[in-house]
Design a protein around this motif. Structure first.
Motif, PDB file in Angstrom:
ATOM      1  N   PRO A 183       0.812  -1.231   0.000  1.00 64.84           N
ATOM      2  CA  PRO A 183       0.000   0.000   0.000  1.00 64.84           C
ATOM      3  C   PRO A 183       0.840   1.272   0.000  1.00 64.84           C
ATOM      4  O   PRO A 183       0.453   2.267  -0.612  1.00 64.84           O
ATOM      5  N   HIS A 184       1.990   1.230   0.665  1.00 67.41           N
ATOM      6  CA  HIS A 184       2.804   2.457   0.710  1.00 67.41           C
ATOM      7  C   HIS A 184       3.418   2.789  -0.652  1.00 67.41           C
ATOM      8  O   HIS A 184       3.578   3.966  -0.980  1.00 67.41           O
ATOM      9  N   SER A 185       3.736   1.772  -1.429  1.00 71.60           N
ATOM     10  CA  SER A 185       4.288   2.110  -2.745  1.00 71.60           C
ATOM     11  C   SER A 185       3.173   2.720  -3.607  1.00 71.60           C
ATOM     12  O   SER A 185       3.420   3.630  -4.400  1.00 71.60           O
ATOM     13  N   ALA A 244      -8.928   5.586   3.296  1.00 69.63           N
ATOM     14  CA  ALA A 244      -9.267   4.156   3.302  1.00 69.63           C
ATOM     15  C   ALA A 244      -8.051   3.344   3.736  1.00 69.63           C
ATOM     16  O   ALA A 244      -8.173   2.364   4.474  1.00 69.63           O
ATOM     17  N   HIS A 245      -6.868   3.772   3.314  1.00 71.70           N
ATOM     18  CA  HIS A 245      -5.634   3.067   3.705  1.00 71.70           C
ATOM     19  C   HIS A 245      -5.505   3.031   5.230  1.00 71.70           C
ATOM     20  O   HIS A 245      -5.191   1.991   5.805  1.00 71.70           O
ATOM     21  N   GLU A 246      -5.775   4.147   5.846  1.00 75.90           N
ATOM     22  CA  GLU A 246      -5.653   4.205   7.303  1.00 75.90           C
ATOM     23  C   GLU A 246      -6.683   3.274   7.973  1.00 75.90           C
ATOM     24  O   GLU A 246      -6.377   2.588   8.949  1.00 75.90           O
ATOM     25  N   ILE A 283      -7.964   0.584   6.663  1.00 78.33           N
ATOM     26  CA  ILE A 283      -7.527  -0.800   6.409  1.00 78.33           C
ATOM     27  C   ILE A 283      -6.449  -1.179   7.429  1.00 78.33           C
ATOM     28  O   ILE A 283      -6.477  -2.253   8.027  1.00 78.33           O
ATOM     29  N   GLU A 284      -5.513  -0.286   7.634  1.00 77.95           N
ATOM     30  CA  GLU A 284      -4.449  -0.562   8.625  1.00 77.95           C
ATOM     31  C   GLU A 284      -5.033  -0.723  10.028  1.00 77.95           C
ATOM     32  O   GLU A 284      -4.652  -1.648  10.757  1.00 77.95           O
ATOM     33  N   ASN A 285      -5.933   0.168  10.391  1.00 76.10           N
ATOM     34  CA  ASN A 285      -6.522   0.084  11.733  1.00 76.10           C
ATOM     35  C   ASN A 285      -7.215  -1.252  11.932  1.00 76.10           C
ATOM     36  O   ASN A 285      -7.037  -1.919  12.936  1.00 76.10           O
ATOM     37  N   CYS A 316       0.193   6.003  16.687  1.00 73.56           N
ATOM     38  CA  CYS A 316       0.474   5.965  15.251  1.00 73.56           C
ATOM     39  C   CYS A 316      -0.572   6.698  14.379  1.00 73.56           C
ATOM     40  O   CYS A 316      -0.229   7.419  13.470  1.00 73.56           O
ATOM     41  N   HIS A 317      -1.867   6.505  14.683  1.00 70.53           N
ATOM     42  CA  HIS A 317      -2.906   7.175  13.884  1.00 70.53           C
ATOM     43  C   HIS A 317      -3.722   8.151  14.729  1.00 70.53           C
ATOM     44  O   HIS A 317      -4.884   8.426  14.435  1.00 70.53           O
ATOM     45  N   LYS A 318      -3.105   8.624  15.782  1.00 69.71           N
ATOM     46  CA  LYS A 318      -3.825   9.492  16.713  1.00 69.71           C
ATOM     47  C   LYS A 318      -4.208  10.835  16.066  1.00 69.71           C
ATOM     48  O   LYS A 318      -5.303  11.342  16.263  1.00 69.71           O
ATOM     49  N   ASP A 354       4.818  15.128   6.771  1.00 67.63           N
ATOM     50  CA  ASP A 354       4.365  14.373   7.929  1.00 67.63           C
ATOM     51  C   ASP A 354       4.108  12.912   7.563  1.00 67.63           C
ATOM     52  O   ASP A 354       4.423  11.997   8.329  1.00 67.63           O
ATOM     53  N   PHE A 355       3.552  12.686   6.375  1.00 69.35           N
ATOM     54  CA  PHE A 355       3.095  11.341   6.046  1.00 69.35           C
ATOM     55  C   PHE A 355       4.216  10.411   5.592  1.00 69.35           C
ATOM     56  O   PHE A 355       4.179   9.206   5.869  1.00 69.35           O
ATOM     57  N   VAL A 356       5.238  10.965   4.940  1.00 70.16           N
ATOM     58  CA  VAL A 356       6.361  10.112   4.513  1.00 70.16           C
ATOM     59  C   VAL A 356       7.074   9.533   5.748  1.00 70.16           C
ATOM     60  O   VAL A 356       7.263   8.309   5.831  1.00 70.16           O
ATOM     61  N   PRO A 357       7.428  10.356   6.764  1.00 67.83           N
ATOM     62  CA  PRO A 357       8.003   9.765   7.983  1.00 67.83           C
ATOM     63  C   PRO A 357       7.043   8.798   8.686  1.00 67.83           C
ATOM     64  O   PRO A 357       7.483   7.817   9.275  1.00 67.83           O
ATOM     65  N   HIS A 358       5.732   9.085   8.607  1.00 73.40           N
ATOM     66  CA  HIS A 358       4.754   8.174   9.223  1.00 73.40           C
ATOM     67  C   HIS A 358       4.829   6.787   8.578  1.00 73.40           C
ATOM     68  O   HIS A 358       4.846   5.766   9.264  1.00 73.40           O
ATOM     69  N   MET A 359       4.912   6.779   7.249  1.00 76.08           N
ATOM     70  CA  MET A 359       5.008   5.487   6.547  1.00 76.08           C
ATOM     71  C   MET A 359       6.321   4.791   6.914  1.00 76.08           C
ATOM     72  O   MET A 359       6.355   3.577   7.120  1.00 76.08           O
ATOM     73  N   ASN A 360       7.399   5.571   7.022  1.00 78.12           N
ATOM     74  CA  ASN A 360       8.691   4.982   7.415  1.00 78.12           C
ATOM     75  C   ASN A 360       8.613   4.386   8.813  1.00 78.12           C
ATOM     76  O   ASN A 360       9.176   3.329   9.071  1.00 78.12           O
ATOM     77  N   GLU A 361       7.890   5.095   9.702  1.00 75.22           N
ATOM     78  CA  GLU A 361       7.753   4.599  11.077  1.00 75.22           C
ATOM     79  C   GLU A 361       7.014   3.248  11.084  1.00 75.22           C
ATOM     80  O   GLU A 361       7.380   2.325  11.814  1.00 75.22           O
ATOM     81  N   GLU A 362       5.977   3.163  10.241  1.00 71.21           N
ATOM     82  CA  GLU A 362       5.245   1.896  10.178  1.00 71.21           C
ATOM     83  C   GLU A 362       6.130   0.779   9.634  1.00 71.21           C
ATOM     84  O   GLU A 362       6.140  -0.336  10.154  1.00 71.21           O
ATOM     85  N   GLU A 363       6.895   1.119   8.577  1.00 74.85           N
ATOM     86  CA  GLU A 363       7.730   0.084   7.951  1.00 74.85           C
ATOM     87  C   GLU A 363       8.898  -0.324   8.840  1.00 74.85           C
ATOM     88  O   GLU A 363       9.278  -1.488   8.879  1.00 74.85           O
TER      89      GLU A 363
HETATM   90 FE1  FEO Z   1       0.400   3.363   6.206  1.00 69.86          FE
HETATM   91 FE2  FEO Z   1      -0.691   4.697   8.609  1.00 69.86          FE
HETATM   92  O1  FEO Z   1      -0.260   4.882   6.903  1.00 69.86           O
END
Ligand code: FEO
Length: 171
Positions: free
Chosen positions: A14-16, A56-58, A60-62, A88-90, A132-141
């Motif tokens: 999903p991140h790609s 929707a991605h968020e 799905i992750e939740n 993470c999604h606060k 904000d979102f690129v580091p967020h995706m890195n944090e998840e990965e």
């Molecule tokens: Fe993969 Fe929380 O965005």
């Protein structure tokens, strides 16, 4: 360093796609003539469509990842790990941006100067989102995926990844 292979990594697919869509937004911006009403409206529609997918991605992750991980952590984890997931999604990144896109339609009936200044505001908001979102995706990965690998088996992760991909493509 923990190496997580792609086949058990629930975030890479999903991140790609999100990174591709982010490039798509940048390119749409680059090609928008803010004095053209058609261009302007097309941009707003395109952004709403792309950010609906991000929301929707968020979800799905939740639903498919975080909820399951939180359950595991509750059973057997130190406080630090639980904190990482809970925060993470606060932040609600999407409601203000979607409101800004909706506000844009009022500028269709306004002059070019107003539309241009709205465009500048929109551009700034997008840059803030990317930063904000690129580091967020890195944090998840890099932060959350190793936790998943710690608490789930490879088979469970492969199934989770398949579900995530299926839902991502459905949206
Ligand atoms: Fe993969 Fe929380 O965005």
């Amino acid at each position: 360093v923990t190496i997580v292979f792609d086949e058990v990594n629930v975030f890479t697919f999903p991140h790609s796609r999100i990174k591709k869509l982010m490039n798509c937004c940048t390119s749409k911006f680059g090609h928008t003539d803010f004095t053209s009403l058609n261009d302007f409206e097309e941009l707003l529609i395109g952004l709403q469509c792309i950010f609906t997918e991000f929301m929707a991605h968020e979800q799905i992750e939740n639903h498919l990842v975080m909820k399951k991980l939180r359950k595991k952590l509750k059973q057997n984890s130190p406080m630090d790990d639980t904190e990482l997931i809970c925060n993470c999604h606060k932040v609600d990144r999407f409601t203000p941006l979607m409101a800004l896109f909706r506000d844009g339609y009022a500028f269709i009936r306004r002059g070019n100067a107003d539309r241009m200044s709205y465009g500048v505001r929109l551009h700034k908001a997008m840059i803030t989102f990317y930063n904000d979102f690129v580091p967020h995706m890195n944090e998840e990965e890099n932060g959350i995926q190793p936790l998943l690998s710690k608490y789930f088996t490879d088979i469970e992760l492969k199934m989770m990844r398949t579900q995530v991909i299926k839902m991502t493509l459905k949206k």
